[in-house]
Scaffold this motif. Sequence first.
Motif, PDB file in Angstrom:
ATOM      1  N   VAL A 200       0.834  -1.196   0.000  1.00  0.00           N
ATOM      2  CA  VAL A 200       0.000   0.000   0.000  1.00  0.00           C
ATOM      3  C   VAL A 200       0.874   1.252   0.000  1.00  0.00           C
ATOM      4  O   VAL A 200       0.622   2.211  -0.731  1.00  0.00           O
ATOM      5  N   LEU A 201       1.930   1.247   0.825  1.00  0.00           N
ATOM      6  CA  LEU A 201       2.790   2.427   0.955  1.00  0.00           C
ATOM      7  C   LEU A 201       3.579   2.703  -0.316  1.00  0.00           C
ATOM      8  O   LEU A 201       3.657   3.839  -0.783  1.00  0.00           O
ATOM      9  N   PHE A 202       4.195   1.661  -0.876  1.00  0.00           N
ATOM     10  CA  PHE A 202       5.168   1.865  -1.945  1.00  0.00           C
ATOM     11  C   PHE A 202       4.655   1.511  -3.337  1.00  0.00           C
ATOM     12  O   PHE A 202       5.158   2.037  -4.329  1.00  0.00           O
ATOM     13  N   ASP A 203       3.687   0.615  -3.434  1.00  0.00           N
ATOM     14  CA  ASP A 203       3.229   0.161  -4.746  1.00  0.00           C
ATOM     15  C   ASP A 203       1.847   0.683  -5.122  1.00  0.00           C
ATOM     16  O   ASP A 203       1.373   0.408  -6.215  1.00  0.00           O
ATOM     17  N   GLY A 204       1.186   1.400  -4.199  1.00  0.00           N
ATOM     18  CA  GLY A 204      -0.139   1.933  -4.503  1.00  0.00           C
ATOM     19  C   GLY A 204      -1.232   0.892  -4.544  1.00  0.00           C
ATOM     20  O   GLY A 204      -2.288   1.113  -5.138  1.00  0.00           O
ATOM     21  N   SER A 205      -1.007  -0.280  -3.922  1.00  0.00           N
ATOM     22  CA  SER A 205      -2.014  -1.337  -3.909  1.00  0.00           C
ATOM     23  C   SER A 205      -3.078  -1.037  -2.847  1.00  0.00           C
ATOM     24  O   SER A 205      -2.996  -0.048  -2.115  1.00  0.00           O
ATOM     25  N   THR A 206      -4.066  -1.910  -2.759  1.00  0.00           N
ATOM     26  CA  THR A 206      -5.062  -1.818  -1.700  1.00  0.00           C
ATOM     27  C   THR A 206      -4.872  -2.976  -0.726  1.00  0.00           C
ATOM     28  O   THR A 206      -4.283  -3.998  -1.080  1.00  0.00           O
ATOM     29  N   THR A 207      -5.339  -2.794   0.486  1.00  0.00           N
ATOM     30  CA  THR A 207      -5.183  -3.818   1.499  1.00  0.00           C
ATOM     31  C   THR A 207      -5.993  -5.058   1.117  1.00  0.00           C
ATOM     32  O   THR A 207      -7.181  -4.952   0.774  1.00  0.00           O
TER      33      THR A 207
ATOM     34  N   PHE B 228      -3.308   5.918   3.079  1.00  0.00           N
ATOM     35  CA  PHE B 228      -2.499   5.724   1.879  1.00  0.00           C
ATOM     36  C   PHE B 228      -3.317   5.191   0.715  1.00  0.00           C
ATOM     37  O   PHE B 228      -2.989   5.468  -0.438  1.00  0.00           O
ATOM     38  N   GLU B 229      -4.357   4.433   0.981  1.00  0.00           N
ATOM     39  CA  GLU B 229      -5.207   3.973  -0.114  1.00  0.00           C
ATOM     40  C   GLU B 229      -5.919   5.143  -0.787  1.00  0.00           C
ATOM     41  O   GLU B 229      -6.294   5.063  -1.952  1.00  0.00           O
ATOM     42  N   SER B 230      -6.086   6.247  -0.043  1.00  0.00           N
ATOM     43  CA  SER B 230      -6.760   7.422  -0.602  1.00  0.00           C
ATOM     44  C   SER B 230      -5.777   8.423  -1.198  1.00  0.00           C
ATOM     45  O   SER B 230      -6.179   9.493  -1.650  1.00  0.00           O
ATOM     46  N   MET B 231      -4.463   8.083  -1.194  1.00  0.00           N
ATOM     47  CA  MET B 231      -3.443   9.041  -1.640  1.00  0.00           C
ATOM     48  C   MET B 231      -2.728   8.587  -2.913  1.00  0.00           C
ATOM     49  O   MET B 231      -1.601   9.022  -3.176  1.00  0.00           O
TER      50      MET B 231
END
Length: 476
Positions: A279-286, A319-322
């Motif tokens: 989530v932090l580095f790859d822009g994935s979702t949990t 981070f999921e919203s960023m």
Amino acid sequence: MLKADLHVHSKYSGHPSEWFLKRIGTSESYTEPDTIYTYAKKRGMDFVTITDHNLLEGSLYLTDKYPDDTFTGVEVTSYFPHDRCKIHILVWGLNENQLLLINKIRRDIYQLRAYLKEEKLAHSVAHATFNINKRLSIEHIEQLILLFDYFEGINGARTKNSNETFTNALQIITPDIIDDLYNKYYIEPFSDTPWRKSLSGGSDDHSGLFIGKTFTQITGKDMSPLEFLEEFKAKKSMPMGRHNNYHDFAFSLYKITYEFAKSRSTAFSSSLLNSINQVLFDGSTTGFRNKLFLKKMKITAKPEKKALFLQIENLLKDFESMNNSSIEEKMEKMYEHTSLIVDELIGAFINSFEKHMSEGNIVGTIQNLSSLLPAVFITIPFFTTLNVLHESQELLDTINIKYNKHTGIKSKKYIWFTDTLTDLNGVSETIQKIGVLTSANNINVTIAACLLNNENTENLPPNICRLPCLTTYTAS
């Protein structure tokens, strides 16, 4: 305007220099050359290169696949032969045969300089004030000023103070200063106008987070890669972009650690830690499984751990919203959440430690130490980066005194930590008086203390930094 990030590392780089990464055993970088090209172009770079340590594999891959807007690059490790002081020199536009010879002579910086001049290769001294192997002195800096005309003006992995202190000094170099240095070291200057220095800019990115955020800019359009380098050699470049800070540097270490863990562990790929990093580095979702795990832990965890899992959940939601936010905004938000998570870990440790000690549970006390390991792991990179970014401060002060006389040296800042500030005792009264006097006389002293809500703070001096309280206990 044409732009190129002239200092980037790929997965072909060797071993890292940072203590934290050395202890773990990671590589210096895990960034794919294609990733570098994609991010550089996305962030407005007209030309792309890779500058791995003493290797061309990454940049040769780029020039073969994207010949129209790439050129080769390397970061050469060189030394002053008399004391083995290590210096890094960026070189661009070279071929494999040239690198082969460079690797044979690079252990003598004088031979290397002579070869770069002979072959007319574009080059620049990288992060000149970075004390790579703890041997760098003002004498080495002065010799570099004679040896080279090209220096890295903004290195994206160094602080603004580090970058600007040296570039300010370079900008006031005069023919008289060059003459004085020649009479001191008897080193032939690089050119006929050695007081005119040219500056490059590069991110010095190892993690893939800041590619193209620091760059070299040249006025013009419709140039080929080789024409861009010719303009650079003609001293027509300008460094642009971001400088570094300690928390962004720390998170670049986390990113490298994350890539290392992915490459080594199959179990890691399904862990909660991996989900957080994705989530932090790859822009994935949990993942659904990890969302259920966090929800369950908030319900079933011990009271002292519930807040921790809530902080982790909040971090993931933020981070999921960023996804469309800049990397700088993401790093700032990540720093905020990391601080809160470490606070929760330390608070939980102290509470558990106090409970076990009061019960006389020695085994539980020892076992409780393991709960502090995540906090230690999270905080070590911050201390590592503070040391790396500021270890050259004494050298920078010397440069300021000797060359930047018109700018002066910023007064030092002091933080005084105390555990007694509002108590009725001589120590607290003395500290308060010091706070009043230093504030009144504009002496840069900050008094840091942890104050509870019920403590009287009305008459405290203005230079108090009030730290949040993680937990409290009463000594028996």
